[in-house]
Design an enzyme around this catalytic site. Sequence first.
Site, PDB file in Angstrom:
ATOM      1  CG  HIS A  93      31.557  37.719  35.889  1.00 23.28           C
ATOM      2  ND1 HIS A  93      31.607  36.377  35.624  1.00 23.28           N
ATOM      3  CD2 HIS A  93      31.721  37.832  37.232  1.00 23.28           C
ATOM      4  CE1 HIS A  93      31.789  35.701  36.751  1.00 23.28           C
ATOM      5  NE2 HIS A  93      31.863  36.560  37.752  1.00 23.28           N
ATOM      6  CG  HIS A 111      34.707  38.083  41.874  1.00 18.14           C
ATOM      7  ND1 HIS A 111      33.595  38.089  42.683  1.00 18.14           N
ATOM      8  CD2 HIS A 111      34.318  37.457  40.739  1.00 18.14           C
ATOM      9  CE1 HIS A 111      32.594  37.482  42.073  1.00 18.14           C
ATOM     10  NE2 HIS A 111      32.995  37.084  40.880  1.00 18.14           N
ATOM     11  CD  GLU A 135      33.860  33.393  39.474  1.00 20.91           C
ATOM     12  OE1 GLU A 135      33.523  34.582  39.296  1.00 20.91           O
ATOM     13  OE2 GLU A 135      33.049  32.475  39.673  1.00 20.91           O
TER      14      GLU A 135
HETATM   15 CO    CO Z   1      31.881  35.729  39.640  1.00 18.15          CO
END
Ligand code: CO
Length: 134
Positions: free
Chosen positions: A7, A79, A130
């Site tokens: 994502h 992020h 991440e």
């Molecule tokens: Co995330």
Amino acid sequence: MIGRLNHVAIAVPNLEAASAQYRDALLAKVSDPVDEPDHGVTVVFVELDNTKIELLQPMGEDSPIAKFLEKHPQGGIHHVCYEVDDIQAASRHLQAQGARILGDGEPRIGAHKKPVLFLHPKDFNGTLVELEQA
Ligand code: CO
């Protein structure tokens, strides 16, 4: 090592307006808002064919998103999340390569109930990365 883009997370000052924009202007499939008190955010998930967008709004006093929005009052990309098969192996490899892992260096359970870690943006072109064990 890295696999799919899981994502892209976008911090937004107004979650309702942002999700309406994705739904009505981009005709995307958007979820209802989900409170994640452990992570200090309320999230709307936008489902795309090949990945997801997460619209994040601060929740609670010391939300990590609040500081970001102070610097970027209109919102912005917070992020990106890449999938890995083995987060412990990824962590060892990255630290051997000189990358810093935020927090105590140990993976923790992320917003999707899977182990995640975050890499220091200063080591990754100014981008908070991440990693999630898929
Ligand atoms: Co995330």
